[in-house]
Design a protein around this motif. Sequence first.
Motif, PDB file in Angstrom:
ATOM      1  N   LEU A   1      12.909  10.287 -16.909  1.00  0.00           N
ATOM      2  CA  LEU A   1      12.533   9.841 -18.251  1.00  0.00           C
ATOM      3  C   LEU A   1      13.678  10.045 -19.238  1.00  0.00           C
ATOM      4  CD1 LEU A   1       9.225   9.687 -19.820  1.00  0.00           C
ATOM      5  CD2 LEU A   1      10.660  11.277 -21.048  1.00  0.00           C
ATOM      6  N   THR A   2      14.245  11.255 -19.201  1.00  0.00           N
ATOM      7  CA  THR A   2      15.331  11.587 -20.114  1.00  0.00           C
ATOM      8  C   THR A   2      16.507  10.638 -19.930  1.00  0.00           C
ATOM      9  OG1 THR A   2      14.659  13.877 -19.884  1.00  0.00           O
ATOM     10  CG2 THR A   2      16.800  13.494 -20.892  1.00  0.00           C
ATOM     11  N   ARG A   3      16.743  10.232 -18.674  1.00  0.00           N
ATOM     12  CA  ARG A   3      17.894   9.380 -18.388  1.00  0.00           C
ATOM     13  C   ARG A   3      17.566   7.884 -18.456  1.00  0.00           C
ATOM     14  NH1 ARG A   3      18.083  14.073 -16.637  1.00  0.00           N
ATOM     15  NH2 ARG A   3      19.952  15.282 -16.145  1.00  0.00           N
ATOM     16  N   GLY A   4      16.344   7.591 -18.913  1.00  0.00           N
ATOM     17  CA  GLY A   4      16.000   6.190 -19.173  1.00  0.00           C
ATOM     18  C   GLY A   4      15.557   5.365 -17.969  1.00  0.00           C
ATOM     19  N   TYR A   5      15.261   6.027 -16.867  1.00  0.00           N
ATOM     20  CA  TYR A   5      14.803   5.269 -15.699  1.00  0.00           C
ATOM     21  C   TYR A   5      13.283   5.104 -15.675  1.00  0.00           C
ATOM     22  CZ  TYR A   5      19.433   6.160 -13.712  1.00  0.00           C
ATOM     23  OH  TYR A   5      20.781   6.203 -13.492  1.00  0.00           O
ATOM     24  N   TYR A   6      12.576   5.886 -16.480  1.00  0.00           N
ATOM     25  CA  TYR A   6      11.127   6.021 -16.329  1.00  0.00           C
ATOM     26  C   TYR A   6      10.482   6.147 -17.697  1.00  0.00           C
ATOM     27  CZ  TYR A   6       6.780   8.281 -14.651  1.00  0.00           C
ATOM     28  OH  TYR A   6       5.484   8.603 -14.366  1.00  0.00           O
ATOM     29  N   ASP A   7       9.320   5.508 -17.879  1.00  0.00           N
ATOM     30  CA  ASP A   7       8.629   5.699 -19.156  1.00  0.00           C
ATOM     31  C   ASP A   7       7.139   6.004 -18.957  1.00  0.00           C
ATOM     32  OD1 ASP A   7       7.686   3.292 -18.352  1.00  0.00           O
ATOM     33  OD2 ASP A   7       8.190   2.200 -20.172  1.00  0.00           O
ATOM     34  N   GLY A   8       6.792   6.481 -17.763  1.00  0.00           N
ATOM     35  CA  GLY A   8       5.380   6.786 -17.488  1.00  0.00           C
ATOM     36  C   GLY A   8       5.041   8.227 -17.820  1.00  0.00           C
ATOM     37  N   ASN A   9       3.897   8.679 -17.299  1.00  0.00           N
ATOM     38  CA  ASN A   9       3.429  10.045 -17.554  1.00  0.00           C
ATOM     39  C   ASN A   9       4.175  11.049 -16.685  1.00  0.00           C
ATOM     40  OD1 ASN A   9       1.416   9.158 -19.324  1.00  0.00           O
ATOM     41  ND2 ASN A   9       0.035   8.746 -17.616  1.00  0.00           N
ATOM     42  N   ILE A  10       4.330  12.269 -17.229  1.00  0.00           N
ATOM     43  CA  ILE A  10       4.880  13.370 -16.435  1.00  0.00           C
ATOM     44  C   ILE A  10       3.673  14.048 -15.785  1.00  0.00           C
ATOM     45  CG2 ILE A  10       6.328  15.452 -16.478  1.00  0.00           C
ATOM     46  CD1 ILE A  10       7.769  12.911 -17.453  1.00  0.00           C
ATOM     47  N   ASP A  11       3.164  13.437 -14.738  1.00  0.00           N
ATOM     48  CA  ASP A  11       1.893  13.908 -14.182  1.00  0.00           C
ATOM     49  C   ASP A  11       2.008  14.442 -12.753  1.00  0.00           C
ATOM     50  OD1 ASP A  11       2.416  11.568 -12.859  1.00  0.00           O
ATOM     51  OD2 ASP A  11       0.607  10.520 -13.493  1.00  0.00           O
ATOM     52  N   GLY A  12       3.250  14.471 -12.241  1.00  0.00           N
ATOM     53  CA  GLY A  12       3.429  14.987 -10.878  1.00  0.00           C
ATOM     54  C   GLY A  12       2.900  14.061  -9.799  1.00  0.00           C
ATOM     55  N   LYS A  13       2.558  12.833 -10.188  1.00  0.00           N
ATOM     56  CA  LYS A  13       2.051  11.874  -9.205  1.00  0.00           C
ATOM     57  C   LYS A  13       3.026  10.726  -9.042  1.00  0.00           C
ATOM     58  CE  LYS A  13      -2.694  13.006  -9.680  1.00  0.00           C
ATOM     59  NZ  LYS A  13      -4.059  12.650  -9.523  1.00  0.00           N
ATOM     60  N   ILE A  14       3.339  10.428  -7.799  1.00  0.00           N
ATOM     61  CA  ILE A  14       4.290   9.364  -7.536  1.00  0.00           C
ATOM     62  C   ILE A  14       3.545   8.047  -7.340  1.00  0.00           C
ATOM     63  CG2 ILE A  14       6.069   8.538  -5.939  1.00  0.00           C
ATOM     64  CD1 ILE A  14       6.930  10.921  -7.685  1.00  0.00           C
TER      65      ILE A  14
ATOM     66  N   PRO B   1      10.445  10.636  -3.396  1.00  0.00           N
ATOM     67  CA  PRO B   1      10.667  11.791  -4.266  1.00  0.00           C
ATOM     68  C   PRO B   1      11.164  12.994  -3.458  1.00  0.00           C
ATOM     69  CG  PRO B   1       8.327  11.563  -3.790  1.00  0.00           C
ATOM     70  CD  PRO B   1       9.020  10.432  -3.087  1.00  0.00           C
ATOM     71  N   SER B   2      12.415  12.950  -3.052  1.00  0.00           N
ATOM     72  CA  SER B   2      12.941  13.950  -2.118  1.00  0.00           C
ATOM     73  C   SER B   2      13.711  15.055  -2.837  1.00  0.00           C
ATOM     74  CB  SER B   2      13.880  13.258  -1.121  1.00  0.00           C
ATOM     75  OG  SER B   2      15.004  12.747  -1.827  1.00  0.00           O
TER      76      SER B   2
ATOM     77  N   VAL C   1       0.860  -1.177   0.000  1.00  0.00           N
ATOM     78  CA  VAL C   1       0.000   0.000   0.000  1.00  0.00           C
ATOM     79  C   VAL C   1       0.902   1.235   0.000  1.00  0.00           C
ATOM     80  CG1 VAL C   1      -1.799   1.210   1.292  1.00  0.00           C
ATOM     81  CG2 VAL C   1      -1.719  -1.288   1.298  1.00  0.00           C
ATOM     82  N   ALA C   2       0.570   2.206  -0.829  1.00  0.00           N
ATOM     83  CA  ALA C   2       1.385   3.420  -0.902  1.00  0.00           C
ATOM     84  C   ALA C   2       1.462   4.077   0.476  1.00  0.00           C
ATOM     85  CB  ALA C   2       0.766   4.388  -1.902  1.00  0.00           C
ATOM     86  N   PRO C   3       2.665   4.621   0.816  1.00  0.00           N
ATOM     87  CA  PRO C   3       2.768   5.310   2.100  1.00  0.00           C
ATOM     88  C   PRO C   3       1.754   6.449   2.166  1.00  0.00           C
ATOM     89  CG  PRO C   3       4.904   5.254   0.970  1.00  0.00           C
ATOM     90  CD  PRO C   3       3.887   4.680   0.036  1.00  0.00           C
ATOM     91  N   VAL C   4       1.311   6.751   3.344  1.00  0.00           N
ATOM     92  CA  VAL C   4       0.226   7.723   3.515  1.00  0.00           C
ATOM     93  C   VAL C   4       0.590   9.079   2.916  1.00  0.00           C
ATOM     94  CG1 VAL C   4       0.872   8.432   5.868  1.00  0.00           C
ATOM     95  CG2 VAL C   4      -1.515   8.484   5.166  1.00  0.00           C
ATOM     96  N   TRP C   5       1.875   9.485   3.028  1.00  0.00           N
ATOM     97  CA  TRP C   5       2.232  10.804   2.481  1.00  0.00           C
ATOM     98  C   TRP C   5       2.162  10.820   0.958  1.00  0.00           C
ATOM     99  CZ3 TRP C   5       5.732   7.893   5.408  1.00  0.00           C
ATOM    100  CH2 TRP C   5       6.711   7.230   4.655  1.00  0.00           C
ATOM    101  N   ASP C   6       2.504   9.676   0.320  1.00  0.00           N
ATOM    102  CA  ASP C   6       2.370   9.610  -1.139  1.00  0.00           C
ATOM    103  C   ASP C   6       0.917   9.808  -1.550  1.00  0.00           C
ATOM    104  OD1 ASP C   6       4.964   9.298  -1.871  1.00  0.00           O
ATOM    105  OD2 ASP C   6       4.812   7.205  -2.500  1.00  0.00           O
ATOM    106  N   TYR C   7       0.033   9.115  -0.840  1.00  0.00           N
ATOM    107  CA  TYR C   7      -1.391   9.223  -1.158  1.00  0.00           C
ATOM    108  C   TYR C   7      -1.842  10.678  -1.095  1.00  0.00           C
ATOM    109  CZ  TYR C   7      -6.379   8.412  -1.316  1.00  0.00           C
ATOM    110  OH  TYR C   7      -7.700   8.445  -1.693  1.00  0.00           O
TER     111      TYR C   7
END
Length: 415
Positions: free
Chosen positions: A368-381, A404-405, A89-95
Amino acid sequence: MSLKTLLGSFRLGARSALAALAAAGIAIGLSVASTPAFADAGFQRWVQQFRSTAAQSGISGSTFDRAFQGVTAPDPEVLERARYQPEFVAPVWDYFDNRVNDNSVGVGRQMLRQHDRLLGQIEQRLGVDRHILLAIWSMESNYGEVLKNDRVMRNVVRSLSTLAYADERRQRFGRQQLIAALKILERGDIDVRHLTGSWAGAMGHTQFIPTSYQEWAVDFDGDGRRDIWNSIPDALASAANLLRANGWRSGHAWGYEVRLPEGRKFPAGTMSLAEWQRIGVVRTNGQGYPRPNDRAELKVLDGREGPAFLVLHNFNMLKRYNNADRYALAVGLLADQIAGQGQLARDWNRPFTRLSFNETQELQQHLLTRGYYDGNIDGKIGPASRDAIKAFQSRMGMQADGHPSKEVLTRIRGQ
Ligand code: CA
C-alpha cells in the motif's frame, strides 16, 4: 452499440437488457446500471408492482412503505458484485490460509473463554459443539467484525430488490428473499434501518439469507426478538439450530486427517471407518477411529502431495450452511484448532513459505505504502493483493506468481 439498439435487437424489457449488458460486459460510457435517470423510473414502477405481490404474502402496506422509504434506485454496487466472475478459482492454500490461521484460531480461543457459559447452554439445548459454532462465526463474519464495515454492510431491502429487478440470474432469488425480508420487518424482529446484510442479502453474525432466517433463527436471549445482528446468543444459537434441524449428530466428529498408503487407488463413495482402516487409511495422529462403524468418504482437495481427510455425516451438515467442500473443511479444521489440536500433519501443497497473519498484514501495508495496493489491510490474500504482489514482483524482476511468500516480504522490506 447504443442502448436503444441493444434493447431493440434483444427484444427484451429494460431489466433483461440490463442483465444482458452486464453478461456481455459491455461498457457504454457511463455504467448503465448506475445511471439513475434510466434506472429510477423503471425501478420505481417495479416497486409499485411488487407492492401487490407483497400484499398477497401478508405484508401490510405500512411495512412495505417503511421498507422502501428512500429506496428509489437499484444499488449499482450490488449489480457489480452480482456480475463479478472471478477469473480463476483461488488456489486451495489461499482459501485455507485466509480462513484457518493464527489470527482466526487465536480470536476463536479468546471467544471460547469469553462466551464459555453461553456456548455451554447452546450445547446443552441444541447439541452442537462449541468449537464448530465459533468456527462458523469466524468464517461468516470474522466474529462479527464484518458487521462494523460500512463498505460491506448494505440495506437488505435495496440489495434484494436490485437483484429481483435487474439481475436476470438472481431474479427469483431476489423476489423470494425480499418477501422473506419484508416478513422479518412485519414481525418486528428488527427495524428497517438495522436490516443490513451483504450484497446478496446475507445477514448478521451468521450471515443468514432471509429464508434461512425465517426457518432457523431463534431468540436465545429471550427478549422476544430474533436478533442475529446484535445478539451473539441469538446468532450462535441460530447457527446451531440450523445444523440441528438438518440432522447434526451431537458429539460426533466432522472427520479426520488421514495418511494414505502409497501406490494404490481408493474407492469413491463411502465405506465404514473400519474398512478404510483395513486398507491402510489411518489417522495422522496415530489414534484409532472412535466410531469405526460410521461411514466416511475420502476428500483430497490438493492432490496426492496435499493433506487427505476422511469426512463423516457432520461434514455434510456443514455443507448445508454453504455447499462447498472447502467451506466445510475449513470450518472443521478451524474448530479443531480452536479446540487445541495442532496444525495439519501434512500441509497444503503450497509452493512457497507461508507468512503469519501479521506478516501478511505487513506485506499488504508495504504494498500500500509503495502504491501497489489500495485494498484493506486485513491479512487476507484476495485478487487485489495477488495482483499487487505480481506487480511488485514484475518490477523487481522476480517471477510474478502473486504468492504471499517470505521471499516477497523480505524483498519489499529492503526497498
Ligand atoms: Ca433475542
